[in-house]
Design a protein around this motif. Structure first.
Motif, PDB file in Angstrom:
ATOM      1  N   ASN A 112      13.325  -4.102  -7.098  1.00 45.25           N
ATOM      2  CA  ASN A 112      12.746  -3.529  -5.883  1.00 45.25           C
ATOM      3  C   ASN A 112      12.744  -2.007  -5.955  1.00 45.25           C
ATOM      4  O   ASN A 112      11.812  -1.353  -5.473  1.00 45.25           O
ATOM      5  N   GLY A 113      13.799  -1.437  -6.582  1.00 42.32           N
ATOM      6  CA  GLY A 113      13.831   0.007  -6.757  1.00 42.32           C
ATOM      7  C   GLY A 113      12.652   0.495  -7.577  1.00 42.32           C
ATOM      8  O   GLY A 113      12.117   1.588  -7.319  1.00 42.32           O
ATOM      9  N   TRP A 114      12.227  -0.305  -8.564  1.00 45.01           N
ATOM     10  CA  TRP A 114      11.063   0.074  -9.361  1.00 45.01           C
ATOM     11  C   TRP A 114       9.810   0.143  -8.501  1.00 45.01           C
ATOM     12  O   TRP A 114       8.951   1.013  -8.708  1.00 45.01           O
ATOM     13  N   MET A 115       9.694  -0.745  -7.524  1.00 43.57           N
ATOM     14  CA  MET A 115       8.540  -0.710  -6.626  1.00 43.57           C
ATOM     15  C   MET A 115       8.537   0.571  -5.790  1.00 43.57           C
ATOM     16  O   MET A 115       7.474   1.085  -5.429  1.00 43.57           O
ATOM     17  N   ASN A 116       9.727   1.100  -5.484  1.00 45.79           N
ATOM     18  CA  ASN A 116       9.833   2.340  -4.720  1.00 45.79           C
ATOM     19  C   ASN A 116       9.767   3.580  -5.609  1.00 45.79           C
ATOM     20  O   ASN A 116       9.435   4.661  -5.130  1.00 45.79           O
ATOM     21  N   SER A 117      10.129   3.400  -6.878  1.00 45.65           N
ATOM     22  CA  SER A 117      10.107   4.534  -7.806  1.00 45.65           C
ATOM     23  C   SER A 117       9.606   4.051  -9.162  1.00 45.65           C
ATOM     24  O   SER A 117      10.372   3.922 -10.118  1.00 45.65           O
ATOM     25  N   PRO A 118       8.321   3.724  -9.277  1.00 49.70           N
ATOM     26  CA  PRO A 118       7.789   3.142 -10.522  1.00 49.70           C
ATOM     27  C   PRO A 118       7.933   4.095 -11.698  1.00 49.70           C
ATOM     28  O   PRO A 118       7.648   5.288 -11.603  1.00 49.70           O
TER      29      PRO A 118
END
Length: 451
Positions: free
Chosen positions: A146-152
């Motif tokens: 989910n962090g990747w979705m916020n900071s790809p």
């Protein structure tokens, strides 16, 4: 109901349902292992009964979490095919590692549940610890995704194509640590207070008092420490979001205009049309300090972003206020508990004291749901921040509303089944207190090894 709204509603329902069981599945094994450790050290049969009772709860939540998590994985592909088409090869690693952690957790849980009298005592205890560690790792890996979705990160986006993919960089994106820390502490605080509240209620009802006192203490030590540490992780998250996702921070604080010495808003009702906040308490310079460590620092407002890229301010702001409010209440109760354990031990037996924790039973999970709302709604309109919009990722297949209704019925049924099983489990009489056993509850309470 239009398809985009139906798809978003189904994901919101699925995530809101699953996150509760995920949090409990991450935390309860540590309660179980702590109680088991106390049994091995003291030989007090109440700790053995408590360990067995909590292990059954862990099994219930593990199964329910597995079902709801599996449904979520299918929903990602069915509801958001364009998202998975592009994102799957990039952030597939945390999901595959999460699957490995899940299998380890399942095997260790099987060993623990059926290992009584079959394994050496300390190896048996170790299998319970493995359940907790693997469950915690599983949760952190999902939050990293989910962090990747916020900071790809971990790719180059060139002419609509994802090139030079680096799954390690994608896994350890800029948001993974702050989100994982915040989520882990939230899980411990929410689960600790929920479990403590249930056992406090049973103490008030005079049901197996010594058994529930021990459970209350273990749960609240974990939950109280996590609640007191949570503001530190919140500060880390706020400073991170201020740099990475300034629009989200602006929506959280209903901060419409960029300014120096920005005020922190407490409460208030945002008016998105006129870009004002009514009935709010404002603390001058506090938002600048919390976001950047400087009372005169500039805080970017929503005026720096096109209106079509504004997150829903009303929902994000209210959710953030609820999360912080619930967290402050849990902090206060934690301080009260630790103070009473130190200086006012007679309070621990008072009904008024116990009722405080009974009332607080759902507050941690309300905070978790509100925090997750901030994370997801505050990222809108993006499903991959500043790369892919949510409306562009939804499935073109019609009839998503019917899927939403079906899944809603499934989740309601699962909730009812879990509630029924837990109520039966909570009301069960511990083996050591059943009629005919060697030790009575009074004898256990006076046993020098009972603590």
């Amino acid at each position: 109901m239009e398809d985009l709204l139906a798809a978003r509603s189904q994901m919101a329902l699925s995530l809101g349902f699953h996150i509760i069981f995920a949090c409990i599945g991450m935390v309860m094994p540590f309660f179980m292992a702590t109680s088991h450790y106390q049994y091995l050290k003291t030989k007090n049969p109440l700790y053995k009964d408590l360990t067995k009772a909590w292990s059954k709860g862990v099994a219930i939540f593990f199964v329910t979490g597995a079902v709801s998590g599996t449904m979520l994985s299918f929903e990602l592909g069915l509801l958001w095919p364009k998202f998975m088409l592009h994102a799957g090869p990039i952030f597939g690693m945390p999901f595959s590692l999460e699957g490995t952690a899940f299998f380890i957790e399942a095997i260790a849980l099987g060993f623990f549940l059926y290992g009584w009298g079959k394994f050496k005592p300390w190896f048996h205890w170790f299998t319970g610890v493995v359940v907790g560690i693997s469950g915690l790792a599983s949760g952190i890996l999902v939050v990293a995704a989910n962090g990747w979705m916020n900071s790809p990160s971990g790719f180059d986006y060139v002419n609509g194509e994802y090139l030079n993919i680096d799954p390690i960089e994608a896994l350890f994106n800029d948001a993974w640590f702050s989100q994982s820390l915040h989520m882990t502490l939230a899980a411990f605080a929410a689960t600790g207070f929920a479990v403590a509240g249930i056992h406090a209620y049973m103490i008030i009802r005079k049901k197996n008092i010594e058994f529930h006192k021990k459970a209350f203490r273990i749960a609240l030590v974990f939950g109280g420490i996590a609640a007191l540490l949570q503001p530190l992780s919140g500060d880390i998250s706020a400073k991170d979001i201020a740099v990475r996702q300034p629009a989200k921070l602006a929506a959280m604080e209903a901060h419409f205009e960029t300014e120096r010495g920005a005020s922190l808003i407490i409460g208030g009702i945002p008016d998105e049309e006129n870009e004002t906040v009514n009935y709010a308490i404002k603390i001058p310079g506090a938002l600048s300090f919390l976001a950047h460590g400087d009372f005169e620092a500039e805080v970017i407002g929503l005026d720096q972003f096109p209106k079509e890229n504004h997150p829903p301010v009303m929902v994000t702001h209210f959710a953030f206020q609820i999360m912080v409010g619930m967290g402050m209440i849990l902090m206060a109760l934690s301080l009260l508990y630790f103070f009473s354990s130190w200086k006012k031990k007679d309070w621990l037996r008072a009904n008024w004291f116990l009722w405080l924790f009974v009332v607080a039973t759902p507050l941690g999970f309300i905070a978790v749901e509100a925090g997750w709302t901030v994370t997801e709604v505050g990222r809108q309109p993006w499903i991959i921040y500043e790369v892919l919009k949510t409306k562009d990722a939804v499935s073109p297949i019609p009839g998503i509303a019917y899927s939403f209704y079906l899944f809603s019925a499934i989740y309601l049924s699962l909730s009812a089944a879990v509630a029924f099983l837990l109520i039966r489990q909570i009301k069960a009489v511990p083996d050591s207190l059943k009629e005919g056993n060697e030790l009575t509850e009074n004898q256990i309470s006076t046993n020098p090894k009972s603590e």
